[in-house]
Design an enzyme around this catalytic site. Structure first.
Site, PDB file in Angstrom:
ATOM      1  N   ALA A  94       0.437  -0.876   0.109  1.00  0.00           N
ATOM      2  CA  ALA A  94       0.096   0.182  -0.103  1.00  0.00           C
ATOM      3  C   ALA A  94       0.912   1.068   0.250  1.00  0.00           C
ATOM      4  O   ALA A  94       0.757   2.060  -0.550  1.00  0.00           O
ATOM      5  CB  ALA A  94      -1.028   0.022   1.629  1.00  0.00           C
ATOM      6  N   ALA A 118       2.708   1.586  -3.315  1.00  0.00           N
ATOM      7  CA  ALA A 118       1.353   2.107  -4.400  1.00  0.00           C
ATOM      8  C   ALA A 118       1.218   3.215  -4.467  1.00  0.00           C
ATOM      9  O   ALA A 118       0.898   4.127  -5.575  1.00  0.00           O
ATOM     10  CB  ALA A 118       0.257   0.813  -4.482  1.00  0.00           C
ATOM     11  N   GLU A 119       0.789   3.868  -3.123  1.00  0.00           N
ATOM     12  CA  GLU A 119       0.174   5.224  -2.462  1.00  0.00           C
ATOM     13  C   GLU A 119       1.078   6.295  -3.349  1.00  0.00           C
ATOM     14  O   GLU A 119       1.163   7.511  -3.442  1.00  0.00           O
ATOM     15  CB  GLU A 119      -0.163   5.406  -1.589  1.00  0.00           C
ATOM     16  CG  GLU A 119      -0.215   7.244  -1.495  1.00  0.00           C
ATOM     17  CD  GLU A 119      -1.510   6.949  -0.355  1.00  0.00           C
ATOM     18  OE1 GLU A 119      -2.190   8.559  -0.310  1.00  0.00           O
ATOM     19  OE2 GLU A 119      -2.213   6.461   0.360  1.00  0.00           O
ATOM     20  N   SER A 120       2.864   5.866  -3.206  1.00  0.00           N
ATOM     21  CA  SER A 120       3.567   6.989  -3.318  1.00  0.00           C
ATOM     22  C   SER A 120       3.811   7.254  -4.829  1.00  0.00           C
ATOM     23  O   SER A 120       4.607   8.202  -5.142  1.00  0.00           O
ATOM     24  CB  SER A 120       5.102   5.559  -2.772  1.00  0.00           C
ATOM     25  OG  SER A 120       5.234   5.493  -1.157  1.00  0.00           O
ATOM     26  N   SER A 155       1.061   9.000  -6.169  1.00  0.00           N
ATOM     27  CA  SER A 155       1.213  10.677  -5.967  1.00  0.00           C
ATOM     28  C   SER A 155       2.356  10.785  -6.192  1.00  0.00           C
ATOM     29  O   SER A 155       1.365  12.288  -6.853  1.00  0.00           O
ATOM     30  CB  SER A 155       1.572  10.281  -4.325  1.00  0.00           C
ATOM     31  OG  SER A 155       0.092   9.745  -3.256  1.00  0.00           O
TER      32      SER A 155
END
Length: 157
Positions: free
Chosen positions: A62, A65-67, A70
């Site tokens: 997670a 993925a968010e890195s 973003s």
């Protein structure tokens, strides 16, 4: 523009603010290999990011993925700020060693929101996780005489 960098999303002032050493991505060993509005690629070691049973932690997927999502959202934001709104991850198979690679591509680029698909694979190219991230694009609203700065980015009455 395609860049290869581990800077705080191209923010040279980040070092002056003392936040580079506080980045979660850096603590988890995430390395951005490719950054463009159409494609962001990063890798992360499995070692050091395990859950108690010796598998890559789902939360590490997670974070990866968010890195990448973003960064992609910022690169598509026309210079505006961004904020994550929703992240979903489906874990398909465990990663036990080596590195995982995240490939992020845009699904929707809008004026006030953007969504991205992220595919995470192991060293053998097998899909270990599929994620979807939606980010808000913080477009400033017209200032009024009684508005505070924060309210200029949100629909707050």
């Amino acid at each position: 523009m395609i860049t290869k960098s581990n800077d705080a999303v191209g923010d040279p002032a980040a070092a002056e603010r003392g936040i580079l050493d506080q980045q979660l991505a850096a603590k988890m060993g995430i390395v951005f290999e490719l950054q463009s509005p159409e494609l962001v690629v990063a890798t992360m070691p499995v070692a050091g990011n395990l859950q108690p049973f010796g598998l890559l932690h789902g939360g590490a997927n997670a974070v990866l993925a968010e890195s990448v999502g973003s960064v992609a959202a910022f690169l598509n934001s026309r210079g505006h700020g961004i904020a994550g709104q929703e992240l979903s991850c489906s874990h398909h198979r465990p990663a036990l060693s080596g590195r995982v690679t995240a490939v992020c591509t845009p699904v929707h680029i809008g004026r006030t929101s953007s969504s991205f698909d992220v595919v995470i694979t192991d060293d053998q190219g097998r899909r270990t996780c599929t994620a979807r991230l939606t980010c808000a694009v913080l477009v400033p609203r017209a200032k009024t005489s009684d508005s505070c700065e924060f309210r200029n980015y949100l629909r707050v009455s």
